[in-house]
Design an enzyme around this catalytic site. Sequence first.
Site, PDB file in Angstrom:
ATOM      1  N   TYR A   1       0.805  -1.184   0.145  1.00 42.18           N
ATOM      2  CA  TYR A   1      -0.143  -0.090  -0.020  1.00 42.18           C
ATOM      3  C   TYR A   1       1.044   1.110  -0.055  1.00 42.18           C
ATOM      4  O   TYR A   1       1.761   1.259   0.893  1.00 42.18           O
ATOM      5  CB  TYR A   1      -0.990   0.114   1.230  1.00 42.18           C
TER       6      TYR A   1
ATOM      7  N   GLU B   1      -0.472   4.828  -0.802  1.00 44.04           N
ATOM      8  CA  GLU B   1      -1.391   5.900  -1.218  1.00 44.04           C
ATOM      9  C   GLU B   1      -0.528   7.212  -0.873  1.00 44.04           C
ATOM     10  O   GLU B   1       0.033   7.424   0.230  1.00 44.04           O
ATOM     11  CB  GLU B   1      -2.557   5.984  -0.266  1.00 44.04           C
TER      12      GLU B   1
ATOM     13  N   ASP C   1      -6.144  12.416 -25.721  1.00 45.33           N
ATOM     14  CA  ASP C   1      -6.191  11.005 -25.261  1.00 45.33           C
ATOM     15  C   ASP C   1      -5.352  10.336 -26.385  1.00 45.33           C
ATOM     16  O   ASP C   1      -5.974   9.873 -27.366  1.00 45.33           O
ATOM     17  CB  ASP C   1      -7.625  10.604 -25.361  1.00 45.33           C
TER      18      ASP C   1
ATOM     19  N   THR D   1      -3.138   5.095 -22.405  1.00 40.90           N
ATOM     20  CA  THR D   1      -2.681   3.701 -21.787  1.00 40.90           C
ATOM     21  C   THR D   1      -1.176   3.267 -22.270  1.00 40.90           C
ATOM     22  O   THR D   1      -0.676   3.790 -22.970  1.00 40.90           O
ATOM     23  CB  THR D   1      -3.708   2.517 -22.466  1.00 40.90           C
TER      24      THR D   1
ATOM     25  N   LYS E   1      -0.668  -0.610 -25.357  1.00 40.72           N
ATOM     26  CA  LYS E   1      -1.152  -0.793 -26.856  1.00 40.72           C
ATOM     27  C   LYS E   1       0.070  -0.736 -27.665  1.00 40.72           C
ATOM     28  O   LYS E   1       1.238  -1.627 -27.373  1.00 40.72           O
ATOM     29  CB  LYS E   1      -2.221   0.345 -26.931  1.00 40.72           C
TER      30      LYS E   1
ATOM     31  N   ARG F   1      -0.785  -3.738 -18.602  1.00 38.88           N
ATOM     32  CA  ARG F   1      -2.264  -2.983 -18.828  1.00 38.88           C
ATOM     33  C   ARG F   1      -2.405  -1.827 -17.683  1.00 38.88           C
ATOM     34  O   ARG F   1      -2.596  -2.216 -16.770  1.00 38.88           O
ATOM     35  CB  ARG F   1      -3.282  -4.092 -18.815  1.00 38.88           C
TER      36      ARG F   1
HETATM   37  N1  DSN Z   1     -11.071  -0.874 -25.744  1.00 41.25           N
HETATM   38  C1  DSN Z   1      -9.789  -0.193 -26.267  1.00 41.25           C
HETATM   39  C2  DSN Z   1      -9.767  -0.195 -27.794  1.00 41.25           C
HETATM   40  O1  DSN Z   1      -9.851  -1.379 -28.028  1.00 41.25           O
HETATM   41  O2  DSN Z   1      -9.175   0.691 -28.539  1.00 41.25           O
HETATM   42  C3  DSN Z   1      -9.867   1.524 -26.283  1.00 41.25           C
HETATM   43  O3  DSN Z   1     -10.233   1.771 -24.765  1.00 41.25           O
END
Ligand code: DSN
Length: 425
Positions: A61, A63, A207, A233, A236, A242
């Site tokens: 933890y 925080e 984004d 994110t 990707k 993730r």
């Molecule tokens: N679910 C993701 C995608 O496949 O693009 C976006 O959050």
Amino acid sequence: MTESTFYGSDYEALSAFDPEISAVLISELDRIRGGLQLIASENLSSPAVLTALGSTLSNKYAEGYPGRRYYGGCAEVDKAEELAIERCKALFGADHANVQAHSGASANQAVYGAFMQPGDTFLAMSLPHGGHLTHGAKVSFSGKWFNPVPYGVNKETEDIDYDEVERLAKEHRPKVICAGGSAIPRLIDFERFRAIADEVGAIFWVDAAHFIGLVAGKAIPSPVPYADVVTFTTHKVLRGPRSGALVCREEHAARLDKAIFPMMQGGPQMHTIAAKAVNFKECATEEYAAYTRQVIDNSATLAKELDARGIRPITGGTDTHLSLLDLQGVGVTGAEAEQRADAAGIVLNKNAIPFDPQKPNIASGIRVGTPCVTTQGMGVEEMKTIAALIHTAVTQGDGDADGSVSKDVRAQVSELVTRFPAYPR
Ligand code: DSN
């Protein structure tokens, strides 16, 4: 192997204790290895990233932020978070980084928390034109608690309608203007967005979840010099764990940090933060930069080859890792294509196309991306083969793993993934 890594990666001990979950882990690995993974938002993170994820840092933890925690015993995890922050800032040339967001959606929530009050107006790309749930979809907090004004693509070019963005911005005077989404194949004109945001005094938020990896590899222009805040994110094209993160201008650092914690989240996931640090180090290498250039070359080839077979890329092509493909010319729906491809060992997703006559759960399109197959070492020659396989599976496939077309395509997929294995043994 040292004792510390042993604790994070002992499959034998796991399978002795929990054969059911162990079997899921192994059969998922077999699934990844056995097919073509063309989901544009997925990738195959490295053993180094996976090792950090499976570590004892998961127990802690913490925080707060490094040096300012609400728990004792944080000296080691502080080091991990400091490394992640410094590497992230260096990778993107950013003033400030927050690496605690649990996901892209959490990072996006922080933007709402930092810059808006419930009921406030913002501009973002509409979901059916390539935006994201958290950009104002009615079913999301962003559409329930805020006032989204959606912009879309131009019917002729099928690319973002910047004149519409400007017109809507002047009409609605939004607090925030968002660029980015989940199915945008072309580069975004960040300079134009910045100018529009400045004209109406709005915060400019990018984004970058889908394309931040291409930015990290310097394969496409960066939004960082233009945006007030960039959320993303980490799993990707970036190929990390993730999770999510954000970078921002110094003037917004304190309010975004407070919006992540304590406004939106509690304890950070320190194992994931360590894995993000590992990933940011990987992304700073020339090897990764070359990977991102190959991702784009592969994507462009795939789009061109599909186009030649009557499967039309929206906007006529792609500048990035993904293509959005219109199936109307071959008389197949997105749902049919997804099922037929899946039966043949090709994993992709149905996707709405702009001005889609079909419902979203049927859709007229598919989205394909090249992050995974490029990680496996495939190049433009293999993309030509993959385009032919997609075309056969989608237009003639049985939609059933026992059908003869599915079997034939699956055999060719097997040959390809044997030559270019995911997670080589
Ligand atoms: N679910 C993701 C995608 O496949 O693009 C976006 O959050």
